[in-house]
Each structure stands twice: as structure tokens, then as C-alpha cells.
Enzyme design. Structure first.
Site, mmCIF file in Angstrom:
data_model
loop_
_atom_site.group_PDB
_atom_site.id
_atom_site.type_symbol
_atom_site.label_atom_id
_atom_site.label_comp_id
_atom_site.label_asym_id
_atom_site.label_seq_id
_atom_site.Cartn_x
_atom_site.Cartn_y
_atom_site.Cartn_z
ATOM 1 N N GLY A 160 -3.955 13.706 7.491
ATOM 2 C CA GLY A 160 -3.087 14.665 8.160
ATOM 3 C C GLY A 160 -2.676 15.809 7.256
ATOM 4 O O GLY A 160 -2.790 15.735 6.030
ATOM 5 N N ASP A 161 -2.200 16.873 7.877
ATOM 6 C CA ASP A 161 -1.690 18.025 7.141
ATOM 7 C C ASP A 161 -0.673 18.737 8.023
ATOM 8 O O ASP A 161 -0.764 18.683 9.258
ATOM 9 C CB ASP A 161 -2.825 18.974 6.761
ATOM 10 C CG ASP A 161 -2.379 20.037 5.774
ATOM 11 O OD1 ASP A 161 -2.215 19.697 4.583
ATOM 12 O OD2 ASP A 161 -2.169 21.191 6.180
ATOM 13 N N SER A 162 0.288 19.397 7.377
ATOM 14 C CA SER A 162 1.353 20.063 8.130
ATOM 15 C C SER A 162 1.646 21.451 7.576
ATOM 16 O O SER A 162 1.510 21.696 6.376
ATOM 17 C CB SER A 162 2.650 19.233 8.087
ATOM 18 O OG SER A 162 2.481 17.985 8.692
#
Length: 219
Positions: free
Chosen positions: A82-84
Site C-alpha cells: 500500500g501507499d498513501s
């Protein structure tokens, strides 16, 4: 069914643990800036925030999945990446790293609403079979309190908490008191949308409750 989190983020690890899942954590070896620049050059245009977080979330999951294939050929389970990124007024903010940048951001954000974009990738690995990957992006709108004063901002930044998180804030720790409203899956703001991960695992034919390996025995 084993679970590997392609991240060493304490917040993402805590989310999975609170959901009854104790994952193995591996740090992805991805040069995030280089990956994003290369993709923008390939497309011939800047990437939108949702494109960036999905690109990086997938790159992280793929990097760790390839490593597992090489080092643990008997692995059967999923890899979650994941990445934000936080966007406000069309400007994207990652981790501020420096106190002065975090303070400036908070002074500009108070009383306003921004959007946290979170990209997710889930890769299913089985011995003797091809990997299967599904992915998706979740978004949550975050509204900050308008009456946060400079002294509160400086005290919050001095804790060091906002320096290494996207957007310079948390909702599940010290920063939570300065946030008035979250629209969307609240776990998205923590670092990973659990409802999105559940949906993605379902697309792989995996029941979410079958991933529970750390649910306390009520007896």
C-alpha cells in the site's frame, strides 16, 4: 493462509493486528520517486494522486512477492502492499520530514478539508501456480479543526509524530483530537483501508475471516 505485509509501517501493522491478523512484515526495496518519475515519463504527463498511490502500492507488493518466490518457494498466502498521499487544494503532500514543514502545513490545513488517497495491492501466491494480483484505491476526506492554535501545532510537531506520516497528521493517535470529521473508511486515514483489502481478497476467492490468525479465544 499466510499474510505478508509489504511494509514496516507501525500503523498498518497495528490495523491488521486489530483485525485479527498477525502478518509477516517485509520492507519493500522500491525507490518510490524513481518509479513515479519513470511512469510519468512513460505516459508523457504528470500522475494524479490516485495513480501514484496505486502505482507505488503495486510496486511494493510485487517487489516483496518476487522476494518470497525466491526465498520461500513453499509460501501459500497473500502479500499486501500500500501507499498513501494527502491532497488539499490540488497540492499533494507526502511526509514532511522536517518540523518547519510540518508546522507550515498544519497552519495552512486548519479549518479545511483534504483527501487522503490510499492505493492497495493484494497478490495471491501459491506453490507451482502463477501469482494473481488485484488492486484498488480508497479515498477519505479529512476535515481539520479551525481553532487549532499555533502553540498546539508546535507542541504536536515537537512530538515527532507528524514528521513521518503522509499529510503530517494521524487520526488514531495524538493528531486525532485536531480532526473534526472523516468521510470514508476511517482506516484509510490510518494507512490502509480494511474494507478495500477485504473486498480485494474476496475477489481472489479468499474469505476475510479465513485470514484471522490472531483472534483471542473468548474462553
Amino acid at each position: 493462509m499466510r499474510v505478508c505485509l509489504a511494509s514496516t509501517s507501525p500503523a498498518r501493522l497495528a490495523l491488521l493486528r486489530q483485525s485479527g491478523i498477525e502478518p509477516v512484515c517485509l520492507s519493500p526495496g522500491v525507490d518510490e520517486d524513481a518509479v513515479a518519475v519513470a511512469e510519468a515519463e512513460r505516459l508523457g504527463r504528470p500522475l494524479a494522486p490516485d495513480e501514484v498511490v496505486l502505482l507505488l502500492g503495486r510496486a511494493k507488493a510485487e517487489d516483496v512477492a518476487a522476494r518470497i518466490r525466491d526465498t520461500d518457494p513453499g509460501f501459500e498466502g497473500i502479500v499486501i502492499g500500500g501507499d498513501s498521499m494527502f491532497e488539499i487544494d490540488g497540492e499533494v503532500h507526502g511526509k514532511p520530514h522536517r518540523p518547519e514543514r510540518a508546522i507550515a502545513r498544519w497552519r495552512a490545513m486548519r479549518g479545511r478539508t483534504g483527501v487522503l488517497h490510499s492505493g492497495h495491492s493484494v497478490i495471491l501466491i501459491r506453490p507451482g501456480a502463477e501469482d494473481h494480483e488485484v488492486h484498488g484505491v480508497a479515498e477519505a476526506a479529512v476535515t481539520f479543526a479551525a481553532d487549532v492554535d499555533d502553540a498546539e501545532i508546535e507542541a504536536y510537531v515537537a512530538t515527532g509524530e507528524p514528521l513521518l506520516v503522509a499529510g503530517a497528521f494521524t487520526v488514531d493517535s495524538l493528531g486525532g483530537a485536531f480532526i473534526e470529521r472523516v468521510e470514508g473508511d476511517p482506516s484509510t486515514v490510518v494507512g490502509m483501508s480494511l474494507s478495500t483489502i477485504r473486498h480485494l481478497t474476496g475477489r481472489l476467492g479468499i474469505r476475510w475471516t479465513d485470514l484471522w490468525n490472531a483472534v483471542p479465544d473468548p474462553s
